[in-house]
Design a protein around this motif. Structure first.
Motif, PDB file in Angstrom:
ATOM      1  N   PRO A 179     -30.047  75.596   8.706  1.00  0.00           N
ATOM      2  CA  PRO A 179     -31.485  75.448   8.957  1.00  0.00           C
ATOM      3  C   PRO A 179     -31.715  74.976  10.384  1.00  0.00           C
ATOM      4  CG  PRO A 179     -30.663  73.590   7.690  1.00  0.00           C
ATOM      5  CD  PRO A 179     -29.517  74.547   7.822  1.00  0.00           C
ATOM      6  N   LEU A 180     -32.727  75.531  11.028  1.00  0.00           N
ATOM      7  CA  LEU A 180     -33.018  75.192  12.415  1.00  0.00           C
ATOM      8  C   LEU A 180     -34.263  74.320  12.521  1.00  0.00           C
ATOM      9  CD1 LEU A 180     -32.391  78.655  14.129  1.00  0.00           C
ATOM     10  CD2 LEU A 180     -30.789  76.748  13.859  1.00  0.00           C
ATOM     11  N   VAL A 181     -34.117  73.245  13.265  1.00  0.00           N
ATOM     12  CA  VAL A 181     -35.228  72.324  13.522  1.00  0.00           C
ATOM     13  C   VAL A 181     -35.250  72.063  15.026  1.00  0.00           C
ATOM     14  CG1 VAL A 181     -36.202  70.038  13.057  1.00  0.00           C
ATOM     15  CG2 VAL A 181     -34.896  71.233  11.275  1.00  0.00           C
ATOM     16  N   PRO A 182     -36.425  72.157  15.661  1.00  0.00           N
ATOM     17  CA  PRO A 182     -36.497  71.945  17.112  1.00  0.00           C
ATOM     18  C   PRO A 182     -35.833  70.640  17.552  1.00  0.00           C
ATOM     19  CG  PRO A 182     -38.581  72.771  16.313  1.00  0.00           C
ATOM     20  CD  PRO A 182     -37.736  72.503  15.087  1.00  0.00           C
ATOM     21  N   GLN A 183     -35.108  70.727  18.636  1.00  0.00           N
ATOM     22  CA  GLN A 183     -34.409  69.587  19.233  1.00  0.00           C
ATOM     23  C   GLN A 183     -33.273  69.029  18.360  1.00  0.00           C
ATOM     24  OE1 GLN A 183     -38.158  69.360  19.469  1.00  0.00           O
ATOM     25  NE2 GLN A 183     -37.658  70.622  21.220  1.00  0.00           N
ATOM     26  N   ALA A 184     -33.013  69.665  17.229  1.00  0.00           N
ATOM     27  CA  ALA A 184     -31.911  69.197  16.387  1.00  0.00           C
ATOM     28  C   ALA A 184     -30.587  69.657  16.977  1.00  0.00           C
ATOM     29  CB  ALA A 184     -32.065  69.733  14.963  1.00  0.00           C
ATOM     30  N   HIS A 185     -29.534  68.931  16.650  1.00  0.00           N
ATOM     31  CA  HIS A 185     -28.198  69.262  17.162  1.00  0.00           C
ATOM     32  C   HIS A 185     -27.699  70.570  16.543  1.00  0.00           C
ATOM     33  CE1 HIS A 185     -24.010  68.905  18.300  1.00  0.00           C
ATOM     34  NE2 HIS A 185     -23.658  68.957  17.023  1.00  0.00           N
ATOM     35  N   ILE A 186     -27.238  71.459  17.375  1.00  0.00           N
ATOM     36  CA  ILE A 186     -26.633  72.702  16.904  1.00  0.00           C
ATOM     37  C   ILE A 186     -25.119  72.497  16.884  1.00  0.00           C
ATOM     38  CG2 ILE A 186     -26.316  75.171  17.310  1.00  0.00           C
ATOM     39  CD1 ILE A 186     -29.171  74.401  16.604  1.00  0.00           C
ATOM     40  N   PRO A 187     -24.476  72.626  15.739  1.00  0.00           N
ATOM     41  CA  PRO A 187     -23.029  72.390  15.670  1.00  0.00           C
ATOM     42  C   PRO A 187     -22.268  73.249  16.675  1.00  0.00           C
ATOM     43  CG  PRO A 187     -23.967  72.649  13.477  1.00  0.00           C
ATOM     44  CD  PRO A 187     -25.050  73.008  14.448  1.00  0.00           C
ATOM     45  N   LYS A 188     -21.261  72.665  17.286  1.00  0.00           N
ATOM     46  CA  LYS A 188     -20.489  73.388  18.299  1.00  0.00           C
ATOM     47  C   LYS A 188     -19.832  74.633  17.720  1.00  0.00           C
ATOM     48  CE  LYS A 188     -16.289  70.569  17.718  1.00  0.00           C
ATOM     49  NZ  LYS A 188     -15.477  71.660  17.124  1.00  0.00           N
ATOM     50  N   GLU A 189     -19.563  74.616  16.400  1.00  0.00           N
ATOM     51  CA  GLU A 189     -18.917  75.761  15.754  1.00  0.00           C
ATOM     52  C   GLU A 189     -19.759  77.028  15.849  1.00  0.00           C
ATOM     53  OE1 GLU A 189     -17.078  72.144  13.961  1.00  0.00           O
ATOM     54  OE2 GLU A 189     -19.111  72.765  14.494  1.00  0.00           O
ATOM     55  N   ILE A 190     -21.075  76.868  15.896  1.00  0.00           N
ATOM     56  CA  ILE A 190     -21.959  78.038  16.005  1.00  0.00           C
ATOM     57  C   ILE A 190     -21.644  78.825  17.276  1.00  0.00           C
ATOM     58  CG2 ILE A 190     -24.361  78.766  16.430  1.00  0.00           C
ATOM     59  CD1 ILE A 190     -23.835  78.196  13.526  1.00  0.00           C
ATOM     60  N   TRP A 191     -21.356  78.105  18.350  1.00  0.00           N
ATOM     61  CA  TRP A 191     -21.085  78.764  19.632  1.00  0.00           C
ATOM     62  C   TRP A 191     -19.694  79.409  19.651  1.00  0.00           C
ATOM     63  CZ3 TRP A 191     -25.443  79.146  22.176  1.00  0.00           C
ATOM     64  CH2 TRP A 191     -26.427  78.182  21.969  1.00  0.00           C
ATOM     65  N   GLU A 192     -18.881  79.052  18.668  1.00  0.00           N
ATOM     66  CA  GLU A 192     -17.535  79.623  18.580  1.00  0.00           C
ATOM     67  C   GLU A 192     -17.489  80.865  17.688  1.00  0.00           C
ATOM     68  OE1 GLU A 192     -14.871  76.525  17.324  1.00  0.00           O
ATOM     69  OE2 GLU A 192     -15.763  75.064  18.696  1.00  0.00           O
ATOM     70  N   VAL A 193     -18.570  81.120  16.963  1.00  0.00           N
ATOM     71  CA  VAL A 193     -18.625  82.271  16.059  1.00  0.00           C
ATOM     72  C   VAL A 193     -18.939  83.538  16.850  1.00  0.00           C
ATOM     73  CG1 VAL A 193     -19.808  83.287  14.062  1.00  0.00           C
ATOM     74  CG2 VAL A 193     -19.385  80.820  14.145  1.00  0.00           C
ATOM     75  N   ASP A 194     -18.287  84.621  16.487  1.00  0.00           N
ATOM     76  CA  ASP A 194     -18.582  85.923  17.087  1.00  0.00           C
ATOM     77  C   ASP A 194     -20.052  86.257  16.832  1.00  0.00           C
ATOM     78  OD1 ASP A 194     -18.828  88.582  17.807  1.00  0.00           O
ATOM     79  OD2 ASP A 194     -16.970  89.219  16.845  1.00  0.00           O
ATOM     80  N   SER A 195     -20.804  86.541  17.885  1.00  0.00           N
ATOM     81  CA  SER A 195     -22.244  86.804  17.731  1.00  0.00           C
ATOM     82  C   SER A 195     -22.521  87.990  16.816  1.00  0.00           C
ATOM     83  CB  SER A 195     -22.884  87.048  19.099  1.00  0.00           C
ATOM     84  OG  SER A 195     -22.336  88.205  19.716  1.00  0.00           O
ATOM     85  N   LYS A 196     -21.525  88.860  16.638  1.00  0.00           N
ATOM     86  CA  LYS A 196     -21.701  90.025  15.764  1.00  0.00           C
ATOM     87  C   LYS A 196     -21.691  89.637  14.290  1.00  0.00           C
ATOM     88  CE  LYS A 196     -19.674  93.227  19.101  1.00  0.00           C
ATOM     89  NZ  LYS A 196     -18.548  94.156  19.394  1.00  0.00           N
ATOM     90  N   LYS A 197     -21.396  88.370  14.001  1.00  0.00           N
ATOM     91  CA  LYS A 197     -21.432  87.874  12.625  1.00  0.00           C
ATOM     92  C   LYS A 197     -22.678  87.041  12.343  1.00  0.00           C
ATOM     93  CE  LYS A 197     -16.425  87.557  11.815  1.00  0.00           C
ATOM     94  NZ  LYS A 197     -15.328  86.649  11.384  1.00  0.00           N
ATOM     95  N   ILE A 198     -23.476  86.810  13.376  1.00  0.00           N
ATOM     96  CA  ILE A 198     -24.630  85.921  13.238  1.00  0.00           C
ATOM     97  C   ILE A 198     -25.920  86.717  13.088  1.00  0.00           C
ATOM     98  CG2 ILE A 198     -25.972  84.083  14.337  1.00  0.00           C
ATOM     99  CD1 ILE A 198     -23.475  83.265  15.850  1.00  0.00           C
ATOM    100  N   VAL A 199     -26.777  86.274  12.176  1.00  0.00           N
ATOM    101  CA  VAL A 199     -28.103  86.873  11.995  1.00  0.00           C
ATOM    102  C   VAL A 199     -29.145  85.772  12.108  1.00  0.00           C
ATOM    103  CG1 VAL A 199     -29.666  88.089  10.440  1.00  0.00           C
ATOM    104  CG2 VAL A 199     -27.237  88.715  10.516  1.00  0.00           C
ATOM    105  N   GLY A 200     -30.098  85.948  13.013  1.00  0.00           N
ATOM    106  CA  GLY A 200     -31.200  85.015  13.148  1.00  0.00           C
ATOM    107  C   GLY A 200     -32.397  85.513  12.347  1.00  0.00           C
ATOM    108  N   LEU A 201     -32.844  84.695  11.421  1.00  0.00           N
ATOM    109  CA  LEU A 201     -33.989  85.056  10.578  1.00  0.00           C
ATOM    110  C   LEU A 201     -35.263  84.442  11.150  1.00  0.00           C
ATOM    111  CD1 LEU A 201     -32.312  84.358   7.119  1.00  0.00           C
ATOM    112  CD2 LEU A 201     -32.561  86.576   8.251  1.00  0.00           C
ATOM    113  N   THR A 202     -36.308  85.248  11.217  1.00  0.00           N
ATOM    114  CA  THR A 202     -37.590  84.745  11.704  1.00  0.00           C
ATOM    115  C   THR A 202     -38.702  85.201  10.767  1.00  0.00           C
ATOM    116  OG1 THR A 202     -39.008  84.551  13.657  1.00  0.00           O
ATOM    117  CG2 THR A 202     -38.031  86.725  13.226  1.00  0.00           C
ATOM    118  N   ASN A 203     -39.921  84.809  11.081  1.00  0.00           N
ATOM    119  CA  ASN A 203     -41.060  85.129  10.214  1.00  0.00           C
ATOM    120  C   ASN A 203     -42.333  85.085  11.056  1.00  0.00           C
ATOM    121  OD1 ASN A 203     -42.749  85.501   7.950  1.00  0.00           O
ATOM    122  ND2 ASN A 203     -41.398  84.279   6.651  1.00  0.00           N
TER     123      ASN A 203
END
Length: 289
Positions: A179-203
């Motif tokens: 879950p994303l919350v403004p100014q919240a800490h983004i785990p460093k592991e996210i930056w280590e994941v291949d971007s081709k495996k990541i999906v950003g959901l919006t609305n």
């Protein structure tokens, strides 16, 4: 007129030599078409010998029931057909006609093994592991999951992250979400994941506003809070979209999409295959035209 007739009660018996899920789904689909009618649904499952089968048929006869049956053993099918014909009971053999047609076209005899569809095979255990993975790594509980996942879902609150994770897990995919919350800490592991495996959901802000208000009302709370404030929602979405740009990941707007539609888009975008079902050689046993 009896009380049962006044209430328009219709009785359906599901009779199966396995768990009876196929016939039960047909019964439920039928019942859904008649909201004004009261139904009784009885399941007589794992009918593996004549004694228990006759008992089930006798019970169905007492209620003049509709009988839906899925049995693969020919002698049990014959008993059911003859009993229903003799007692003028409506009956539908869901399995035999299709199985017979496949045999006719291929010349290959069926295994005639009850419950063959529900084997606890390797595919089944993969699905269970994927479901357990989705639960374990839901809502960013353990950042390690992002590195082990087949798919990583990111999104602000109420963008269907959890139901999507479970839906995709049912297709044998390991999914972790954050879950994303403004100014919240983004785990460093996210930056280590291949971007081709990541999906950003919006609305859409307005859609999200309505969803969040309904959620607050369902909890018996004031719908007009910071959680549902349209300006706060826009801020959250801007934060999320900025992160998606940095990650260079796939972005999907779920505003008008069902869970099934979103999952399909995710699988197409990430070039993932549906491994829910397999043929005997390990390849997909289902072909699409």
């Amino acid at each position: 007129m009896t009380e049962q007739e006044e209430r328009q009660v219709v009785t359906i018996f599901v009779i199966s030599d396995s768990a009876g899920e196929t016939a039960s789904k047909l019964a439920q689909a039928t019942m859904a078409q008649y909201p004004s009618i009261e139904f009784e649904l009885f399941r007589r499952t794992f009918m593996t010998n004549e004694t228990v089968l006759y008992q089930a048929l006798n019970d169905a006869k007492k209620k003049n029931a509709i009988i839906l049956h899925t049995m693969i053993e020919k002698h049990l099918v014959k008993i059911t057909e003859e009993y229903c014909e003799m007692n003028q009971l409506y009956h539908l053999d869901i399995l035999t006609p299709t199985v017979s047609e496949v045999q006719k076209r291929t010349g290959i005899a069926p295994t005639e093994e009850p419950g063959a569809m529900h084997h606890l095979d390797e595919n089944y255990f993969r699905r269970i592991k994927a479901m357990e993975f989705a639960v374990k790594y839901d809502d960013g509980k353990n950042p390690r999951g992002f590195l082990e996942a087949d798919v990583v879902l990111l999104g602000v609150s109420r963008t269907s992250k959890t139901p999507l994770s479970l839906f995709l897990a049912n297709k044998n995919l390991k999914v972790a979400n954050l879950p994303l919350v403004p100014q919240a800490h983004i785990p460093k592991e996210i930056w280590e994941v291949d971007s081709k495996k990541i999906v950003g959901l919006t609305n859409d802000p307005e859609v999200l506003n309505g969803i969040r208000k309904k959620r607050m009302i369902a909890y018996g709370l004031n719908p007009d809070t910071a959680y549902s404030d349209i300006d706060k929602i826009k801020e959250e979405l801007e934060f999320a979209n900025a992160l998606y740009q940095k990650l260079d990941c796939v972005v999907i707007n779920v505003a008008t999409l069902s869970i099934e539609e979103t999952a399909s888009l995710i699988m197409d975008a990430l070039n993932l295959e549906d491994h829910s079902y397999y043929g005997s050689d390990g390849d997909s046993g289902i072909s699409e035209v």
